[in-house]
Design a protein around this motif. Sequence first.
Motif, mmCIF file in Angstrom:
data_model
loop_
_atom_site.group_PDB
_atom_site.id
_atom_site.type_symbol
_atom_site.label_atom_id
_atom_site.label_comp_id
_atom_site.label_asym_id
_atom_site.label_seq_id
_atom_site.Cartn_x
_atom_site.Cartn_y
_atom_site.Cartn_z
ATOM 1 N N PRO A 1 1.975 14.384 -0.122
ATOM 2 C CA PRO A 1 0.659 14.692 -0.670
ATOM 3 C C PRO A 1 -0.445 14.538 0.373
ATOM 4 N N VAL A 2 -1.375 15.474 0.374
ATOM 5 C CA VAL A 2 -2.526 15.413 1.264
ATOM 6 C C VAL A 2 -3.790 15.489 0.407
ATOM 7 N N TRP A 3 -4.935 15.478 1.077
ATOM 8 C CA TRP A 3 -6.224 15.438 0.380
ATOM 9 C C TRP A 3 -6.365 16.547 -0.670
ATOM 10 N N SER A 4 -6.027 17.773 -0.305
ATOM 11 C CA SER A 4 -6.181 18.893 -1.234
ATOM 12 C C SER A 4 -5.282 18.731 -2.464
ATOM 13 N N ASP A 5 -4.086 18.195 -2.275
ATOM 14 C CA ASP A 5 -3.192 17.958 -3.412
ATOM 15 C C ASP A 5 -3.754 16.881 -4.335
ATOM 16 N N LEU A 6 -4.318 15.826 -3.746
ATOM 17 C CA LEU A 6 -4.886 14.737 -4.534
ATOM 18 C C LEU A 6 -6.081 15.222 -5.343
ATOM 19 N N PRO B 1 -1.226 21.427 -12.748
ATOM 20 C CA PRO B 1 -0.576 21.064 -14.022
ATOM 21 C C PRO B 1 0.216 19.773 -13.883
ATOM 22 N N LEU B 2 -0.145 18.775 -14.669
ATOM 23 C CA LEU B 2 0.519 17.477 -14.610
ATOM 24 C C LEU B 2 0.992 17.066 -15.991
ATOM 25 N N ALA B 3 2.083 16.327 -16.031
ATOM 26 C CA ALA B 3 2.591 15.791 -17.286
ATOM 27 C C ALA B 3 1.623 14.730 -17.815
ATOM 28 N N PRO B 4 1.621 14.492 -19.125
ATOM 29 C CA PRO B 4 0.737 13.469 -19.696
ATOM 30 C C PRO B 4 0.931 12.109 -19.021
ATOM 31 N N ALA C 1 -1.838 8.386 -11.082
ATOM 32 C CA ALA C 1 -2.243 8.779 -9.728
ATOM 33 C C ALA C 1 -3.543 8.096 -9.322
ATOM 34 N N VAL C 2 -4.502 8.026 -10.250
ATOM 35 C CA VAL C 2 -5.790 7.381 -9.945
ATOM 36 C C VAL C 2 -5.590 5.898 -9.670
ATOM 37 N N LEU C 3 -4.827 5.217 -10.533
ATOM 38 C CA LEU C 3 -4.579 3.786 -10.339
ATOM 39 C C LEU C 3 -3.814 3.524 -9.043
ATOM 40 N N SER D 1 0.835 -1.205 0.000
ATOM 41 C CA SER D 1 0.000 0.000 0.000
ATOM 42 C C SER D 1 0.870 1.255 0.000
ATOM 43 N N ILE D 2 1.886 1.261 0.846
ATOM 44 C CA ILE D 2 2.805 2.406 0.906
ATOM 45 C C ILE D 2 3.595 2.531 -0.399
ATOM 46 N N SER D 3 3.923 1.396 -1.023
ATOM 47 C CA SER D 3 4.687 1.452 -2.279
ATOM 48 C C SER D 3 3.899 2.161 -3.376
ATOM 49 N N PHE D 4 2.579 2.012 -3.391
ATOM 50 C CA PHE D 4 1.768 2.735 -4.374
ATOM 51 C C PHE D 4 1.622 4.205 -4.006
ATOM 52 N N PHE D 5 1.731 4.514 -2.733
ATOM 53 C CA PHE D 5 1.739 5.916 -2.308
ATOM 54 C C PHE D 5 2.957 6.642 -2.881
ATOM 55 N N MET D 6 4.031 5.899 -3.173
ATOM 56 C CA MET D 6 5.242 6.506 -3.712
ATOM 57 C C MET D 6 4.993 7.230 -5.029
ATOM 58 N N TYR D 7 4.073 6.719 -5.862
ATOM 59 C CA TYR D 7 3.749 7.409 -7.114
ATOM 60 C C TYR D 7 3.200 8.807 -6.827
ATOM 61 N N LEU D 8 2.316 8.883 -5.845
ATOM 62 C CA LEU D 8 1.729 10.167 -5.480
ATOM 63 C C LEU D 8 2.776 11.078 -4.855
ATOM 64 N N MET D 9 3.656 10.481 -4.051
ATOM 65 C CA MET D 9 4.692 11.251 -3.364
ATOM 66 C C MET D 9 5.606 11.969 -4.346
ATOM 67 N N TRP D 10 5.975 11.285 -5.422
ATOM 68 C CA TRP D 10 6.969 11.845 -6.331
ATOM 69 C C TRP D 10 6.384 12.492 -7.579
ATOM 70 N N MET D 11 5.107 12.225 -7.889
ATOM 71 C CA MET D 11 4.543 12.736 -9.143
ATOM 72 C C MET D 11 3.519 13.848 -8.973
ATOM 73 N N ILE D 12 2.851 13.894 -7.819
ATOM 74 C CA ILE D 12 1.828 14.923 -7.590
ATOM 75 C C ILE D 12 2.461 16.123 -6.887
#
Length: 405
Positions: free
Chosen positions: A46-51, A60-63, A69-71, A27-38
């Motif tokens: 990342p917190v609720w408002s960032d998500l 603004p996010l890259a393609p 992030a959703v997955l 679960s934490i390993s998937f949080f890493m995508y949000l940590m480094w990309m959002i």
Amino acid sequence: MSLIKRDPAQPWHPAFWLASLGAGGLSISFFMYLMWMIPHPDHPMPVWSDLVLAVQGGAPLAPGVRSVAVLATLFMVVLALLHLVLLVWNFREHQRAKLTETYTKLKNSPAEVQFMAQPLTLAMTVNVCFASGALFVPGLWSVVEYLFPLAVVAFGVLGVWSLRLYGRYLARYLAKGGFKPEEHNHLSGLMAVFTFSMLSVGFAAPAAMSHIKAISAVAGTFSILFMVIAVIVAFLVLASGAQAMMQFGLQAQATPSIWMMVPILTLLGIEWVRMQHGLAHHFQTPIVPGVLFTTITAIFMSQLLILAIGYRVMILNGYLKSHLVGDQRSPVSFGLICPGVAIVVMGMFWWHLAWVKTGIVEPFSVVYWLGILALAIVQIMTVLALLHLTSRLLSHKSVVIASAQ
């Protein structure tokens, strides 16, 4: 209501805690995508408002980042729930096992150190709840300075419990003797190191993120304490275990222990990174990119070497074939999950801090996504291995839902 029913042919073993631990780590390993990309410019994570901004298109996010992030969020939630289900099941089965003769024998055998898996798993629960709370509870970060002392207390309680468990195990040998090298021809004793390292990295979170210097200093002190304990115990276990393995060969059923240094190195590596941020924030100690690159790269390369050696051993003794594909069933097999989780998490830190943040790799370029893809493949393989082992070892447990009596 009983969500999971245990097969009487498979007695409960402390290694079953590793099933819950693996799910929480994934679960934490998937949080890493949000940590480094959002983007999260106002928060250290990342917190609720960032998500919300990222998912709704307000940031603004890259393609491709929004889909990732959703997955990642969906996988994070599902695996966090699996972690909690397996946690409750282990609590129930642990209590029932206390009444058995097998449990008494375990408590007075070299396998007693495996009971360290319980505080280890509960420390992971604190981490999962902290990450999930920050990400899914709106406004929670506004009161985070009140939560950091609670986190310190929670890890403190787990720390005292862990020291008592390991103290009993160690004192039994020191007072009565009976340590036999032929019974320790493996590295299962690293379970204690794993636990102390998890506590160290847990304390390092408020040390890095709290704006209150006293809280950061107290948390940092305990983080360093458990880091020192972990290093000392690791030296003792590795020295005695390596000698015994060279003399008697690796104990087949404890084969996954040869990979246990991989998650330990990830935890100590993250602890070091967090402490660097805490020291930079409160003590004006500069973070030197060259030192960061060298240290994280050395840790990650060491992990790859350990994985390669362990894989070669598992091919030679047939462990992977017999326990992942064949008909052999052992709860110790769940020890295969944590190294997969650890290499993904440390890989994310290594890729972003050593290569992306230093400007060597351009964010969201083709090279960047190739690095992420390599880690994602390992991550998906680890998820599949967890589900496969859970299905095989809990085949009569995870699919049977009994009505309330």
